[in-house]
Motif scaffolding. Structure first.
Motif, PDB file in Angstrom:
ATOM      1  N   SER A 823       0.841  -1.198   0.000  1.00  0.00           N
ATOM      2  CA  SER A 823       0.000   0.000   0.000  1.00  0.00           C
ATOM      3  C   SER A 823       0.871   1.240   0.000  1.00  0.00           C
ATOM      4  O   SER A 823       2.027   1.218   0.436  1.00  0.00           O
ATOM      5  N   SER A 824       0.284   2.324  -0.505  1.00  0.00           N
ATOM      6  CA  SER A 824       0.974   3.605  -0.554  1.00  0.00           C
ATOM      7  C   SER A 824      -0.016   4.706  -0.191  1.00  0.00           C
ATOM      8  O   SER A 824      -1.108   4.772  -0.771  1.00  0.00           O
ATOM      9  N   ILE A 825       0.363   5.531   0.761  1.00  0.00           N
ATOM     10  CA  ILE A 825      -0.435   6.693   1.151  1.00  0.00           C
ATOM     11  C   ILE A 825       0.422   7.925   0.912  1.00  0.00           C
ATOM     12  O   ILE A 825       1.528   8.035   1.452  1.00  0.00           O
ATOM     13  N   THR A 826      -0.086   8.851   0.093  1.00  0.00           N
ATOM     14  CA  THR A 826       0.716   9.994  -0.323  1.00  0.00           C
ATOM     15  C   THR A 826      -0.049  11.284  -0.093  1.00  0.00           C
ATOM     16  O   THR A 826      -1.262  11.359  -0.329  1.00  0.00           O
ATOM     17  N   GLY A 827       0.662  12.280   0.369  1.00  0.00           N
ATOM     18  CA  GLY A 827       0.110  13.623   0.501  1.00  0.00           C
ATOM     19  C   GLY A 827       1.084  14.644  -0.047  1.00  0.00           C
ATOM     20  O   GLY A 827       2.298  14.505   0.130  1.00  0.00           O
TER      21      GLY A 827
END
Length: 962
Positions: A823-827
């Motif tokens: 998974s990847s969470i990007t801001g």
């Protein structure tokens, strides 16, 4: 399988006329600049019934200035054309026929420059124009410094990950600017080079080959393409930026890009130098000489993957620490009324250093672990050229040569260790290897197109040439231990090798089209291709202890091989188009002759003939409201490469040998693609759904032999216990299926764009381990969410999530079946506040679960910048950037193949700080008047296809309305 697909094809062909009932009328026309007579690209065309308070329908013009409105009735309509910096043009059209041509709208420039434009009526953020999905850039707000890459990532279904651009689930291979090539086929470079502020529209479509675009019959060689339509008031001027920065640990970057646009004449220059892993070159830099010493099997990858030596030169795939020096020049111009020229030159030099740990599980047979340190330097020159010459109104030549040169030096030091599943040691190696390679590649296409007086009757001939030549030398020193062999507990290899290969391919394709009714057209085609290639490898052993005499030829590792393919292909097709429905159906007969000869160390010949019937079918429905459905089926063949055919052993890793197989057959593929899309002013959202399925007979896959005891191969080479030999073979049962749904909707109340993507991939990869068939089945479920701001140009932020759940099942060892999750969470935020202050930050959390021991990770990469804009119009910027604030940067990849599962960790760039100065130039002027040479070519029957054919495709369409 062939009978099944042929039967389905016949049924669909018989049923096709039934799909075209209850047809409606359509309007088509062309919009040109009144002075230059060049097409006005992206003009708004509002069509409404000629009654009070009638609601208009909006479409826009393509790169040829053409527009199409379907689903109308035979009555009077008001057609109004408008565009920035031009006066509106309006007329009333009465539809008398199924296809009513409005003629040409000539737009004249407005007297005063407009600083602000008010659009009467709402134009959708996304529109469906024929087979083209069009995004209006004005619907997506970006900061003043944004690039086109920043802009398109806000658009539904488009992503840019590690330099690879994808649209609606498919890799984008071409990016055009106003319908013309820009820096060859380097998609990432084009998007990074153009500022978002000059973009008016983004068009996404499948670009047909030049010959297919002319005839209107899809030959299956189309490429997913993005066309950047620039604003009319940004086509004259100079724009670009230059920058330089220096930071801790001697990190540096400098470069810039500058473009000089004067309508049809466009010159762009780009350059950079850095040691912070910024890379901007494309697959064309690969010539097959990037560190390989010859031989090799046809490996097939699964989910993720680290790839082989050549992957070090792919955009976004180069791990480790990389320094890059590059320079590029792009030129486009139009000379008189007959000649269009585009060309580019690109130079790239990269130096890479890397350290990797690799873990391979051969489905319970044994485990292999390796650590290696590598370094490489790659130098590439690439030239692309395209000339379109309109001989007269009926005849045209298109000349497209491409040339690249490459030099590569690489070195690798590796330690490998093999063990059984119970942990007992089998063998080990300590290897030092170096290679030097160079070569060139030349391709050329020459296309002649002729349109007869009868619209729809055409003749075209395409001649293509491909020449490549590469050579190199390498050195290998390896100490190996065999823990279970008491008679030979170890050996030492000290060798030099010399490789060379060259290939020449000549092909021609003749196509004739004939209209048989107002809605139908026949195509007859014949093609001939002859390819000759040869490859030589000589390996010499050192005979003196001091390593000074490599004179002993090792015949077991040397080989001379010649190969020839001759392909004859003839076919017939039928195309139908009326109003909202279009389609074509056809079948080709193909005869291929393969002749291969091994000249040394022994003389062996292989002579095969393959005969195939290759059906194809395409059916499309387009509604006036923006709904489109398209289904496509095609059978094709794929020939093995000379490296897959050449029966020579590559021992660059003595514990894992590879070799070719001269008895390989060609692959036979059946491909089906279905797409459904909704976009346009009548819909507050956009939806794209796709199903893509490929089934392959005689798939070229890997067969791996793991020696259970010292084994003498037919070539005479001894394979020690635990060592592996991998070679390509043909197997049936290969499947690849993908589905993707992309949904996008702006939420005006909170000024956000919401993009949702859901996907499912299935890969069934056949292979063989120790003569036992294995079928690796990989199921991958993906879900993505992107929230992007539409608040203002001063505050721009994006938040995204991407999750992938993978299920791996194999037939040999069910107990080793595996599930893993990534998974990847990007801001990301860009904020300009106060008197020119700016704050930029991006955070990316990566999580890996279910990988091999020691490979599960959860880390966060955080970068942030603070700066100040100054000088006139804020042209200057000084910015301090800190990379990897949390010191957690990492690199992990999993690769699932038919013979093993592999996990790899690689060296990455660690924390540093850098101060960067950037100067931005924006100087746009009013379009100059040019009465001499800007008249648009209008070929009788060329470039229009069936009425409105080609949608928004640059150069799209077929040979005239009939």
């Amino acid at each position: 399988m062939k009978i099944l697909f042929s039967s389905a094809l016949l049924i669909l062909c018989m049923a096709l006329p039934g799909f075209v009932q209850a047809q409606t009328a359509q309007i088509t026309g062309t919009v040109l600049d009144s002075t230059s007579r060049s097409p006005v690209v992206g003009a708004y065309v509002a069509v409404s019934r000629n009654t009070p308070d009638a609601k208009p329908e909006y479409v826009t013009t393509d790169v040829n200035g053409k527009f199409l409105v379907t689903g109308l009735s035979k009555e009077s309509y008001r057609v109004k054309v408008s565009y920035l910096s031009y006066k509106d043009s309006e007329r009333v059209i009465k539809i008398l026929d199924d296809v009513q041509n409005t003629g040409t709208f000539l737009l004249s420039e407005a007297i005063s420059n407009l600083k602000e434009v008010k659009v009467i009526g709402q134009v959708a953020a996304t529109e469906q124009k024929g087979d083209t999905t069009q995004f209006n850039a004005a619907a997506y707000k970006t900061n003043p410094d944004a690039t086109t890459e920043d802009l398109i990532q806000k658009m539904p279904g488009i992503t840019v990950i590690n330099g690879t651009v994808t649209a609606h689930g498919e890799t984008v291979n071409k990016v055009l600017v106003d319908g013309k090539p820009f820096f060859g086929d380097d998609a990432a470079l084009t998007l990074k080079s153009l500022p978002a502020e000059i973009v008016d529209k983004i068009e996404v479509f499948d670009k047909l080959s030049d010959q297919s675009a002319f005839t209107g019959f899809d030959d299956g060689t189309g490429q997913k393409t993005i066309n950047i339509v620039t604003k009319a008031n940004r086509r004259v001027g100079q724009f670009g930026k230059v920058y330089a920065g220096y930071g801790l640990d001697d990190r540096y970057q400098a470069g810039g890009n500058m473009s000089f646009f004067n309508k049809n004449q466009r010159i762009s220059i780009i350059g950079l130098t850095n040691n912070i892993n910024v890379q901007n070159f494309s697959n064309q830099d690969l010539l097959g000489v990037s560190g390989s010493s010859g031989g090799g099997g046809g490996a097939r990858g699964g989910a993720g993957g680290a790839g082989g030596a050549s992957s070090n030169f792919l955009v976004g795939n180069q791990s480790g620490l990389t320094g890059t020096n590059s320079f590029g020049l792009n030129y486009a111009n139009k000379f008189g009324e007959k000649v269009d020229v585009t060309g580019s030159y690109f130079f790239n030099r990269t130096s890479n250093n890397n350290f990797q740990n690799t873990n391979q599980d051969y489905y319970g047979k044994q485990l292999y672990k390796e650590s290696n340190t590598s370094g490489s330097t790659n130098t590439n020159h690439r030239l692309n050229f395209r000339v379109e010459y309109a001989i007269d109104k009926k005849n045209m030549l298109i000349f497209t040569p491409r040339l690249s040169f490459q030099n590569n030096q690489s070195g690798t030091v590796k330690d490998g260790f093999t063990s059984l599943s119970n942990g007992s040691a089998v063998n080990s190696t300590a290897t030092d290897q170096s290679n030097k390679n160079h070569g060139y590649n030349f391709t050329n296409d020459l296309l002649f197109r002729h349109s007869f007086d009868k619209k729809g009757r055409t003749l075209s001939f395409n001649l293509n040439t491909q020449i490549n030549d590469k050579s190199g030398n390498g050195q290998l020193y390896s100490k190996n231990q065999y823990f279970t062999n008491l008679e030979m507990p170890g050996d030492t290899i000290d060798q030099r090798n010399y490789t060379s290969s060259n290939a020449l391919s000549l092909g021609g394709n003749l196509v004739y089209t004939e209209p048989i009714s107002s809605t139908g057209q026949l195509q007859f085609n014949y093609g001939l291709t002859v390819s000759n290639s040869n490859s030589d490898k000589e390996t010499y052993n050192n005979v003196l202890p001091d390593g000074s005499s490599y004179t002993q030829l090792d015949s077991l590792l040397s080989n001379s091989f010649d190969n020839r393919y001759t392909t004859n292909r003839a076919g017939i097709g039928y195309r139908y188009r009326k109003n909202n429905w279009s389609g074509n159906v056809g079948i080709d007969f193909q005869n291929t002759g393969l002749y291969s000869q091994q000249l040394s160390p022994i003389n062996e010949k292989v002579d095969h003939t393959f005969t195939n019937f290759l059906p194809n079918l395409m059916l499309t429905y387009r509604s006036k409201s923006g709904t489109q459905f398209r289904t496509f089926f095609r059978s094709s063949t794929n020939q093995p490469s000379i490296s897959q055919l050449q029966n020579v052993v590559d021992n660059s890793n003595p514990l894992s040998l590879t070799a070719g197989n001269p008895n390989l057959k060609q692959e036979y593929r059946n491909t089906m693609n279905m797409r459904y899309s909704i976009a346009g002013a009548n819909h507050p959202y956009s939806l794209n759904a796709m199903i893509f399925v490929t089934q392959t007979n005689n798939a070229i896959v890997n067969s791996t032999l793991i020696a259970q005891q010292p084994t003498t191969l037919p070539s005479g080479i001894v394979l020690e216990q635990g060592a592996k030999l991998t070679a390509p073979i043909n197997m049936d049962g290969s499947w690849n299926a993908r589905t993707l749904i992309a949904y996008g909707k702006p939420i005006s109340k909170i000024k956000l764009n919401v993009n949702l993507t859901s996907g499912f991939n299935y890969v069934r990869a056949p292979g063989m381990i120790n003569n036992v068939s294995n079928f690796s089945n990989t199921y991958a479920y993906s879900q993505g969410l992107v929230l992007s701001s539409n608040i203002s140009e001063k505050l721009d932020f994006t938040a995204s999530y991407s999750g992938n759940y993978n299920v791996v099942r194999n037939s040999i060892q069910p107990t080793l079946n595996n599930n893993y999750f990534t998974s990847s969470i990007t801001g990301r935020v860009n904020w300009i506040f106060g008197k020119g202050f700016l704050f930029q930050s991006d955070v990316n959390n990566q999580s890996y679960r279910g990988l091999g021991a020691g490979y599960n990770q959860n880390f966060t990469l955080w970068n942030a910048s603070f700066g100040k804009k100054f000088l006139k119009n804020n042209a200057g910027e000084l910015k301090l950037t800190v990379f990897d604030i949390l010191k957690q940067n990492n690199s992990i990849a999993r690769n699932v193949t038919e013979t093993y599962v592999q996990d790899v960790t690689s060296r990455v760039l660690t924390q540093y700080a850098m101060l960067t100065f950037t100067y931005t130039l924006r100087n746009f002027g009013k379009m100059p008047t040019n009465n001499n040479s800007e008249r648009r070519r209008d070929f009788d029957g060329m470039g229009g296809g069936f009425p409105g054919g080609g949608g928004g495709r640059p150069g799209g369409g077929g040979p005239g309305s009939f």
